[in-house]
Design a protein around this motif. Structure first.
Motif, PDB file in Angstrom:
ATOM      1  N   ILE A   1     -15.517  41.232  16.944  1.00 27.47           N
ATOM      2  CA  ILE A   1     -15.098  42.910  16.615  1.00 27.47           C
ATOM      3  C   ILE A   1     -14.890  42.375  14.984  1.00 27.47           C
ATOM      4  O   ILE A   1     -14.202  41.646  14.457  1.00 27.47           O
ATOM      5  CB  ILE A   1     -13.645  43.260  16.547  1.00 27.47           C
ATOM      6  CG1 ILE A   1     -13.656  43.284  18.357  1.00 27.47           C
ATOM      7  CG2 ILE A   1     -14.051  44.847  16.900  1.00 27.47           C
ATOM      8  CD1 ILE A   1     -14.656  44.385  18.776  1.00 27.47           C
ATOM      9  N   ILE A   2     -16.330  42.680  14.073  1.00 25.03           N
ATOM     10  CA  ILE A   2     -15.952  42.370  12.706  1.00 25.03           C
ATOM     11  C   ILE A   2     -16.434  44.371  12.281  1.00 25.03           C
ATOM     12  O   ILE A   2     -16.381  44.894  12.796  1.00 25.03           O
ATOM     13  CB  ILE A   2     -17.428  42.000  12.984  1.00 25.03           C
ATOM     14  CG1 ILE A   2     -18.793  42.557  12.642  1.00 25.03           C
ATOM     15  CG2 ILE A   2     -17.317  40.146  12.953  1.00 25.03           C
ATOM     16  CD1 ILE A   2     -19.814  42.098  12.309  1.00 25.03           C
ATOM     17  N   GLY A   3     -15.664  44.595  10.572  1.00 19.72           N
ATOM     18  CA  GLY A   3     -15.847  45.622  10.432  1.00 19.72           C
ATOM     19  C   GLY A   3     -14.724  44.884   9.024  1.00 19.72           C
ATOM     20  O   GLY A   3     -14.295  44.059   8.977  1.00 19.72           O
ATOM     21  N   GLU A   4     -14.788  46.223   7.901  1.00 22.71           N
ATOM     22  CA  GLU A   4     -14.265  46.300   6.779  1.00 22.71           C
ATOM     23  C   GLU A   4     -12.576  46.270   7.382  1.00 22.71           C
ATOM     24  O   GLU A   4     -12.139  46.721   8.244  1.00 22.71           O
ATOM     25  CB  GLU A   4     -14.186  47.413   5.605  1.00 22.71           C
ATOM     26  CG  GLU A   4     -16.593  47.519   5.803  1.00 22.71           C
ATOM     27  CD  GLU A   4     -16.308  47.757   4.472  1.00 22.71           C
ATOM     28  OE1 GLU A   4     -15.620  48.935   4.423  1.00 22.71           O
ATOM     29  OE2 GLU A   4     -17.097  48.235   3.842  1.00 22.71           O
TER      30      GLU A   4
ATOM     31  N   MET B   1     -18.761  33.099  10.978  1.00 20.56           N
ATOM     32  CA  MET B   1     -19.552  31.751  11.576  1.00 20.56           C
ATOM     33  C   MET B   1     -18.458  31.608  12.366  1.00 20.56           C
ATOM     34  O   MET B   1     -19.820  31.304  13.382  1.00 20.56           O
ATOM     35  CB  MET B   1     -18.810  30.987  10.593  1.00 20.56           C
ATOM     36  CG  MET B   1     -19.757  30.387   9.018  1.00 20.56           C
ATOM     37  SD  MET B   1     -21.334  29.919   9.395  1.00 20.56           S
ATOM     38  CE  MET B   1     -21.569  28.575  10.332  1.00 20.56           C
ATOM     39  N   ILE B   2     -17.059  32.095  13.087  1.00 23.37           N
ATOM     40  CA  ILE B   2     -16.761  32.229  14.038  1.00 23.37           C
ATOM     41  C   ILE B   2     -17.294  32.995  15.052  1.00 23.37           C
ATOM     42  O   ILE B   2     -18.446  33.185  16.038  1.00 23.37           O
ATOM     43  CB  ILE B   2     -15.353  32.772  14.156  1.00 23.37           C
ATOM     44  CG1 ILE B   2     -14.505  31.523  13.389  1.00 23.37           C
ATOM     45  CG2 ILE B   2     -14.658  32.748  15.708  1.00 23.37           C
ATOM     46  CD1 ILE B   2     -12.720  32.082  13.463  1.00 23.37           C
ATOM     47  N   ALA B   3     -18.041  34.243  14.290  1.00 26.29           N
ATOM     48  CA  ALA B   3     -18.572  35.724  15.702  1.00 26.29           C
ATOM     49  C   ALA B   3     -19.939  34.998  15.913  1.00 26.29           C
ATOM     50  O   ALA B   3     -20.766  34.724  16.249  1.00 26.29           O
ATOM     51  CB  ALA B   3     -18.566  36.758  14.553  1.00 26.29           C
ATOM     52  N   GLU B   4     -20.705  34.249  14.847  1.00 24.83           N
ATOM     53  CA  GLU B   4     -21.945  34.096  15.037  1.00 24.83           C
ATOM     54  C   GLU B   4     -21.642  32.049  16.380  1.00 24.83           C
ATOM     55  O   GLU B   4     -22.999  32.630  16.433  1.00 24.83           O
ATOM     56  CB  GLU B   4     -22.626  33.321  13.528  1.00 24.83           C
ATOM     57  CG  GLU B   4     -24.241  32.514  13.898  1.00 24.83           C
ATOM     58  CD  GLU B   4     -25.465  33.235  14.003  1.00 24.83           C
ATOM     59  OE1 GLU B   4     -25.996  33.130  15.122  1.00 24.83           O
ATOM     60  OE2 GLU B   4     -24.648  34.851  14.073  1.00 24.83           O
ATOM     61  N   GLN B   5     -20.745  31.950  16.414  1.00 20.18           N
ATOM     62  CA  GLN B   5     -20.796  30.639  16.953  1.00 20.18           C
ATOM     63  C   GLN B   5     -20.555  30.384  17.507  1.00 20.18           C
ATOM     64  O   GLN B   5     -20.862  29.211  18.793  1.00 20.18           O
ATOM     65  CB  GLN B   5     -20.596  29.042  15.894  1.00 20.18           C
ATOM     66  CG  GLN B   5     -21.641  28.969  14.185  1.00 20.18           C
ATOM     67  CD  GLN B   5     -22.602  28.904  14.261  1.00 20.18           C
ATOM     68  OE1 GLN B   5     -23.310  28.431  15.561  1.00 20.18           O
ATOM     69  NE2 GLN B   5     -23.335  29.356  13.448  1.00 20.18           N
ATOM     70  N   PHE B   6     -19.615  31.334  18.184  1.00 19.68           N
ATOM     71  CA  PHE B   6     -19.055  31.600  19.120  1.00 19.68           C
ATOM     72  C   PHE B   6     -19.131  33.043  19.956  1.00 19.68           C
ATOM     73  O   PHE B   6     -18.412  32.699  21.310  1.00 19.68           O
ATOM     74  CB  PHE B   6     -17.162  30.919  18.871  1.00 19.68           C
ATOM     75  CG  PHE B   6     -17.110  29.485  18.711  1.00 19.68           C
ATOM     76  CD1 PHE B   6     -16.334  28.150  19.207  1.00 19.68           C
ATOM     77  CD2 PHE B   6     -17.399  29.512  17.194  1.00 19.68           C
ATOM     78  CE1 PHE B   6     -16.563  27.387  18.945  1.00 19.68           C
ATOM     79  CE2 PHE B   6     -16.481  28.175  17.615  1.00 19.68           C
ATOM     80  CZ  PHE B   6     -16.466  26.778  18.397  1.00 19.68           C
TER      81      PHE B   6
ATOM     82  N   MET C   1     -11.824  39.272  20.334  1.00 16.40           N
ATOM     83  CA  MET C   1     -11.650  38.485  18.576  1.00 16.40           C
ATOM     84  C   MET C   1     -11.283  39.315  17.445  1.00 16.40           C
ATOM     85  O   MET C   1     -13.166  39.567  17.383  1.00 16.40           O
ATOM     86  CB  MET C   1     -11.682  37.119  18.827  1.00 16.40           C
ATOM     87  CG  MET C   1     -10.804  36.614  17.417  1.00 16.40           C
ATOM     88  SD  MET C   1     -11.808  35.229  16.792  1.00 16.40           S
ATOM     89  CE  MET C   1     -10.978  34.291  18.075  1.00 16.40           C
ATOM     90  N   VAL C   2     -10.943  39.915  16.807  1.00 16.62           N
ATOM     91  CA  VAL C   2     -11.141  40.333  15.421  1.00 16.62           C
ATOM     92  C   VAL C   2     -10.723  39.540  14.781  1.00 16.62           C
ATOM     93  O   VAL C   2     -10.132  38.572  14.486  1.00 16.62           O
ATOM     94  CB  VAL C   2      -9.750  41.291  15.552  1.00 16.62           C
ATOM     95  CG1 VAL C   2      -9.961  42.069  13.946  1.00 16.62           C
ATOM     96  CG2 VAL C   2     -10.362  42.964  16.421  1.00 16.62           C
ATOM     97  N   THR C   3     -12.165  39.550  14.103  1.00 16.92           N
ATOM     98  CA  THR C   3     -12.516  38.443  13.096  1.00 16.92           C
ATOM     99  C   THR C   3     -12.625  38.903  11.344  1.00 16.92           C
ATOM    100  O   THR C   3     -13.958  39.881  12.127  1.00 16.92           O
ATOM    101  CB  THR C   3     -12.890  36.651  13.723  1.00 16.92           C
ATOM    102  OG1 THR C   3     -13.012  36.126  12.264  1.00 16.92           O
ATOM    103  CG2 THR C   3     -14.803  36.910  14.009  1.00 16.92           C
TER     104      THR C   3
END
Length: 491
Positions: free
Chosen positions: A292-295, A455-460, A449-451
């Motif tokens: 989960i990504i975002g500002e 790189m974590i979002a892209e690779q895992f 996972m909120v992050t």
């Protein structure tokens, strides 16, 4: 400013953190302290400022110490920073101590908020309503208003989104000028070329190297790798490692389950009476890893807390095909879900590191004869090498975070929710944690996972969701050479 032959020891610990450490910072220098999590970097900042032992009583000895007369401190945990309940009152409190006339305060407060990226915020917002990242910005704003001669910055961007990280460091650089700045930070991309010195520590607080950033990163690569410390190319080196390549190969052979474990429809989350989250429709598949990504302040933590039913929510919410009764007044977390909070202290329930992990095993009825071995295995896996009787609150932020994740592992839940689990971690412990989470996922655990680490979002992650201003605006399936074929995603 500096200290000579410092010795420091936490009560109950068998060894010293520092043994005859001598450290000096010249006026106007910008110094970055690098070292593995738990090596004493934050403690050294507190010694140099006088917080230890004047406010935090920790036994220490030294031959001499010179403290700055005017200093400001941004703590790792922003919640420890504030004295007042509202944003404007917090900043006004700083200005009152500087004898600033009342008629000048409003403009100064607004200017300080703009500089840290909070310009659109209602100045009379309760601090408790802010996200942790927004609190981190506010903490820096309060320190910048002090206009101190010395800035102590203890991971001031750890909880910030990428844009916020750039903005915060731009603000620091703008006001730093001839000020002395001493920094502890794992996210070093924005400052590696800005600081004058990098001081490299090993795991027991000994100085391995002290010099120009270019010299440290080029000449001491082996030590950086040995102690798992962040350096500019660390992700590239990790992705080229055999361990990560094996993980990728295994994923390519895997067909993830298409069975649904969580379903949401017209799902809304509230803080008080205010709607903070709106998800029209979404599904999460068993064994997936959703990033989960975002500002900062977008609603990411609200999403996790709503799934756990720790905040009021409405709409359709199903777990394992069973609808959750979200209208009942007395709510309990849905069966099979566990949460690692953004602030690890919120989930500690015992008075020792050992008991914290053992708690879940004890509740599940595991015999005492088996508990100790499992606890010690988790302490070793997550590199929590401290006295097992030490109180969780006495750990470093990085150690607290690893302990909170270890307790979640002990719970053995079907769905693991994690809110910024890697903040405050050195490189080694970040990769260890990610590898352990991948092992859980491979064995059937669903990870949400909120992050802020792309790189974590892209690779895992197997999916990346973007939340913007409380709304789920994008659900992106990760496709790597036909990996995860057969998964179903709702857009």
């Amino acid at each position: 400013m500096g200290v000579s032959n410092l010795r420091l020891k936490f009560p109950g610990e068998p060894s010293l953190i520092f043994k005859d450490l001598s450290f000096t910072v010249l006026k106007g220098e910008k110094v970055l302290l690098l070292g593995p999590s738990g090596c004493g970097k934050s403690t050294l900042l507190q010694v140099l400022s006088g917080i230890v032992p004047n406010s935090i009583e920790v036994p220490l000895k030294h031959d001499s110490i010179q403290l700055p007369e005017s200093w400001g401190f941004v703590f790792q945990d922003p919640d420890t920073q504030f004295c007042m309940p509202y944003v404007d009152e917090e900043l006004a409190f700083v200005l009152e101590n500087l004898n600033i006339p009342r008629e000048q305060m409003d403009e100064m407060i607004k200017d300080a908020l703009v500089r840290v990226g909070l310009g659109s915020l209602d100045v009379h917002t309760p601090i408790q309503d802010l996200s942790q990242g927004m609190k981190q910005r506010l903490a820096l704003a309060s320190v910048l208003l002090l206009q101190p001669d010395v800035l102590f910055l203890d991971e001031p961007s750890a909880l910030l989104d990428p844009e916020g990280t750039v903005q915060i460091w731009d603000s620091v650089k703008e006001v730093a000028g001839d000020k002395t700045v001493v920094i502890v930070e794992h996210k070093i991309d924005q400052i590696a070329d800005w600081v004058d010195r990098v001081v490299l520590f090993n795991h027991i607080g000994e100085i391995l190297a002290d010099g120009l950033p270019s010299v440290i990163f080029e000449k001491h690569r082996e030590e950086l790798i040995q102690y798992g410390i962040w350096y500019p190319e660390v992700w590239q080196d990790y992705l080229a490692s055999e361990k990560y390549k094996n993980t990728e190969e295994n994923r390519k052979k895997e067909n993830l389950s298409t069975s649904q474990i969580i379903k949401l429809q017209d799902f809304k989350g509230y803080r008080g009476k205010t709607e903070k989250l709106n998800i029209p429709r979404a599904e999460i598949r068993r064994g997936s890893w959703v990033a989960i990504i975002g500002e900062n302040g977008a609603g990411k933590s609200t999403f996790l807390l709503s799934l756990m039913q720790l905040l009021r929510s409405s709409g359709v919410y199903e777990v394992n095909g069973k609808q959750i009764d979200i209208d009942k007044k007395k709510k309990t977390p849905p069966t099979g879900l566990s949460l690692v909070f953004q602030n690890p202290e919120l989930q500690f329930v015992t008075n020792s590191v050992f008991d914290e992990i053992a708690f879940s095993y004890t509740v599940s009825g595991l015999p005492d004869s088996e508990i100790r071995g499992k606890v010690m295995d988790l302490l070793d896996t997550f590199q929590i090498h401290v006295n097992e009787d030490r109180h969780p609150f006495q750990l470093s932020i990085g150690q607290k975070r690893r302990l909170s994740v270890a307790t979640a592992f002990a719970q053995g839940s079907e769905v693991l929710l994690l809110d910024e689990p890697t903040f405050g971690q050195d490189a080694r412990n970040t990769f260890i944690m990610l590898e352990q989470l991948e092992e859980l996922r491979k064995n059937g655990t669903t990870i949400i996972m909120v992050t802020h680490d792309m790189m974590i979002a892209e690779q895992f992650a197997t999916e990346v969701w973007t939340i913007d201003k409380g709304k789920l605006i994008q659900q992106e399936q990760k496709r790597k050479e036909n990996a995860y074929a057969g998964m179903v995603y709702t857009r």
